[in-house]
Design a protein around this motif. Structure first.
Motif, mmCIF file in Angstrom:
data_model
loop_
_atom_site.group_PDB
_atom_site.id
_atom_site.type_symbol
_atom_site.label_atom_id
_atom_site.label_comp_id
_atom_site.label_asym_id
_atom_site.label_seq_id
_atom_site.Cartn_x
_atom_site.Cartn_y
_atom_site.Cartn_z
ATOM 1 N N VAL A 92 33.786 -31.298 22.170
ATOM 2 C CA VAL A 92 34.645 -30.123 22.000
ATOM 3 C C VAL A 92 35.687 -30.124 23.115
ATOM 4 C CG1 VAL A 92 34.775 -27.614 21.845
ATOM 5 C CG2 VAL A 92 32.785 -28.827 20.913
ATOM 6 N N ALA A 93 36.926 -30.478 22.771
ATOM 7 C CA ALA A 93 38.022 -30.411 23.736
ATOM 8 C C ALA A 93 38.378 -28.944 23.946
ATOM 9 C CB ALA A 93 39.229 -31.183 23.217
ATOM 10 N N GLY A 94 38.363 -28.516 25.204
ATOM 11 C CA GLY A 94 38.489 -27.092 25.490
ATOM 12 C C GLY A 94 37.149 -26.395 25.388
ATOM 13 N N GLY A 95 36.085 -27.153 25.598
ATOM 14 C CA GLY A 95 34.733 -26.639 25.366
ATOM 15 C C GLY A 95 34.200 -25.672 26.400
ATOM 16 N N THR A 96 34.993 -25.341 27.417
ATOM 17 C CA THR A 96 34.546 -24.357 28.408
ATOM 18 C C THR A 96 35.297 -23.036 28.276
ATOM 19 O OG1 THR A 96 36.121 -25.202 30.049
ATOM 20 C CG2 THR A 96 33.899 -26.148 30.067
ATOM 21 N N GLY A 97 36.208 -22.930 27.302
ATOM 22 C CA GLY A 97 36.940 -21.690 27.076
ATOM 23 C C GLY A 97 36.157 -20.720 26.206
ATOM 24 N N GLN A 98 36.795 -19.610 25.853
ATOM 25 C CA GLN A 98 36.126 -18.555 25.086
ATOM 26 C C GLN A 98 35.556 -19.077 23.770
ATOM 27 O OE1 GLN A 98 38.705 -15.587 23.294
ATOM 28 N NE2 GLN A 98 37.208 -13.965 23.598
ATOM 29 N N THR A 99 36.391 -19.740 22.985
ATOM 30 C CA THR A 99 35.932 -20.281 21.708
ATOM 31 C C THR A 99 35.040 -21.486 21.919
ATOM 32 O OG1 THR A 99 37.991 -19.516 20.675
ATOM 33 C CG2 THR A 99 36.689 -21.149 19.466
ATOM 34 N N GLY A 100 35.426 -22.355 22.845
ATOM 35 C CA GLY A 100 34.682 -23.585 23.072
ATOM 36 C C GLY A 100 33.245 -23.358 23.493
ATOM 37 N N ARG A 101 33.013 -22.389 24.373
ATOM 38 C CA ARG A 101 31.638 -22.120 24.822
ATOM 39 C C ARG A 101 30.749 -21.697 23.662
ATOM 40 N NH1 ARG A 101 34.360 -19.345 28.942
ATOM 41 N NH2 ARG A 101 33.761 -17.359 28.018
ATOM 42 N N LEU A 102 31.270 -20.799 22.820
ATOM 43 C CA LEU A 102 30.483 -20.348 21.663
ATOM 44 C C LEU A 102 30.256 -21.488 20.678
ATOM 45 C CD1 LEU A 102 32.068 -16.836 20.964
ATOM 46 C CD2 LEU A 102 29.858 -17.331 22.022
ATOM 47 N N LEU A 103 31.247 -22.347 20.538
ATOM 48 C CA LEU A 103 31.108 -23.480 19.619
ATOM 49 C C LEU A 103 30.063 -24.466 20.121
ATOM 50 C CD1 LEU A 103 32.048 -24.939 17.091
ATOM 51 C CD2 LEU A 103 33.966 -25.866 18.408
ATOM 52 N N ILE A 104 30.056 -24.732 21.411
ATOM 53 C CA ILE A 104 29.033 -25.603 21.989
ATOM 54 C C ILE A 104 27.642 -25.036 21.714
ATOM 55 C CG2 ILE A 104 28.031 -26.382 24.177
ATOM 56 C CD1 ILE A 104 30.378 -28.070 23.497
ATOM 57 N N GLU A 105 27.463 -23.751 21.943
ATOM 58 C CA GLU A 105 26.160 -23.110 21.703
ATOM 59 C C GLU A 105 25.758 -23.221 20.238
ATOM 60 O OE1 GLU A 105 26.493 -19.101 23.001
ATOM 61 O OE2 GLU A 105 26.784 -19.612 25.127
ATOM 62 N N ALA A 106 26.704 -22.975 19.332
ATOM 63 C CA ALA A 106 26.388 -23.008 17.904
ATOM 64 C C ALA A 106 26.051 -24.414 17.443
ATOM 65 C CB ALA A 106 27.571 -22.452 17.109
ATOM 66 N N LEU A 107 26.760 -25.412 17.948
ATOM 67 C CA LEU A 107 26.473 -26.801 17.579
ATOM 68 C C LEU A 107 25.091 -27.216 18.070
ATOM 69 C CD1 LEU A 107 29.974 -28.308 18.386
ATOM 70 C CD2 LEU A 107 28.855 -28.431 16.143
ATOM 71 N N ARG A 108 24.768 -26.862 19.295
ATOM 72 C CA ARG A 108 23.448 -27.210 19.835
ATOM 73 C C ARG A 108 22.344 -26.502 19.078
ATOM 74 N NH1 ARG A 108 25.217 -27.061 26.285
ATOM 75 N NH2 ARG A 108 26.217 -29.136 26.285
ATOM 76 N N ALA A 109 22.590 -25.263 18.649
ATOM 77 C CA ALA A 109 21.592 -24.533 17.871
ATOM 78 C C ALA A 109 21.318 -25.213 16.532
ATOM 79 C CB ALA A 109 22.050 -23.091 17.644
ATOM 80 N N ARG A 110 22.299 -25.987 16.043
ATOM 81 C CA ARG A 110 22.133 -26.728 14.783
ATOM 82 C C ARG A 110 21.570 -28.127 15.021
ATOM 83 N NH1 ARG A 110 23.848 -24.350 9.623
ATOM 84 N NH2 ARG A 110 24.910 -26.300 9.093
ATOM 85 N N GLY A 111 21.233 -28.433 16.274
ATOM 86 C CA GLY A 111 20.593 -29.700 16.578
ATOM 87 C C GLY A 111 21.535 -30.830 16.940
ATOM 88 N N HIS A 112 22.820 -30.521 17.134
ATOM 89 C CA HIS A 112 23.780 -31.563 17.462
ATOM 90 C C HIS A 112 23.869 -31.773 18.974
ATOM 91 C CE1 HIS A 112 25.021 -31.593 13.312
ATOM 92 N NE2 HIS A 112 25.343 -30.314 13.353
ATOM 93 N N GLU A 113 24.296 -32.955 19.359
ATOM 94 C CA GLU A 113 24.635 -33.208 20.756
ATOM 95 C C GLU A 113 26.078 -32.748 20.951
ATOM 96 O OE1 GLU A 113 25.359 -36.927 23.884
ATOM 97 O OE2 GLU A 113 24.624 -37.320 21.853
ATOM 98 N N ALA A 114 26.259 -31.626 21.618
ATOM 99 C CA ALA A 114 27.583 -31.044 21.798
ATOM 100 C C ALA A 114 28.016 -31.209 23.251
ATOM 101 C CB ALA A 114 27.579 -29.569 21.415
#
Length: 243
Positions: A5-27
């Motif tokens: 996730v490029a920009g993975g530490t911003g507002q959207t990116g942080r939530l996206l990282i969490e959601a991807l990991r919750a689905r079992g992905h390496e984010a």
């Protein structure tokens, strides 16, 4: 699946990282704070090694048109070039609904340049055009249009989406095959800008719809509304406010 996730530490990116990991992905978040600068290219090859999908939710600090356009164009070119070397199979980029209709806005023109770079980048892609987040109204729109105790908003319609809904849809798109085209994403309701502003204004603030331009640009009344074919979130404005 490995998703960078490029920009993975911003507002959207942080939530996206969490959601991807919750689905079992390496984010993997890719940002300057994690040693990756997509604008300069530093650290990209190492971050993208073994990646299946890249989701770009980056945003520049500057809002000056030339700098913003350069940021989006160069970042997209660097990402897609590195993805080609790494064998990434899907590039997902977050964009905005109504770019052509709102092209008087400098930021929208910069996003059009970003989309053009993605289309010619040589990596299968999906451009996700989303409407404004609910949070955009109190965090950006109202402060930018406040004069004393009066909030003057443009007479427009909008179709805002809950950030949590958008993130969920982004995860589903990342898990799917690239469409080599555009997908629109929006909230379930169309609202009048001034009515939404009244519900979120601070006590003592008076909200008017006085015909002023939207961030200095005269754009069509429905420029912020998605096409009928858009994928819709489920969270209503009232539900978001209650939460």
């Amino acid at each position: 699946m490995k998703v960078v996730v490029a920009g993975g530490t911003g507002q959207t990116g942080r939530l996206l990282i969490e959601a991807l990991r919750a689905r079992g992905h390496e984010a993997v978040p890719a940002a300057r704070s994690t040693g990756v600068d997509a604008f300069t290219g530093d650290g990209l090859d190492a971050a993208l090694a073994g990646a299946d999908v890249v989701v770009d939710v980056t945003n520049p600090v500057s809002r000056e048109e030339r700098a913003t356009t350069e940021f989006f164009r160069v970042t997209s070119e660097n990402l897609t070039a590195a993805e080609g070397r790494a064998g990434v199979r899907h590039h997902v980029v977050l964009s905005i609904v109504g770019l052509e209709r709102g092209s008087e806005l400098p930021y929208y023109r910069a996003k059009l340049a970003q989309e053009a770079a993605v289309r010619t980048g040589g990596v299968p892609y999906t451009i996700v055009r989303a409407t404004q987040f609910f949070e955009f109204i109190p965090d950006v729109l109202i402060p930018a249009n406040t004069d004393g105790d009066v909030v003057r908003l443009a007479p427009l319609r909008m179709q805002p989406i809950a950030l949590s809904d958008l993130v969920g849809i982004l995860v589903e798109i990342a898990e799917s095959a690239p469409v080599d085209g555009t997908v629109e994403v929006a909230g379930p309701e169309v609202l009048l800008l001034d009515e939404a502003g009244r519900q979120l204004a601070a006590p003592g603030q008076r909200v008017t719809s006085d015909g002023r331009p939207y961030f200095g640009a005269d754009i069509p009344v429905d420029a912020l509304v998605a096409d009928p074919s858009a994928r819709l979130g489920t969270t209503t404005f009232a539900q978001w406010r209650a939460a």
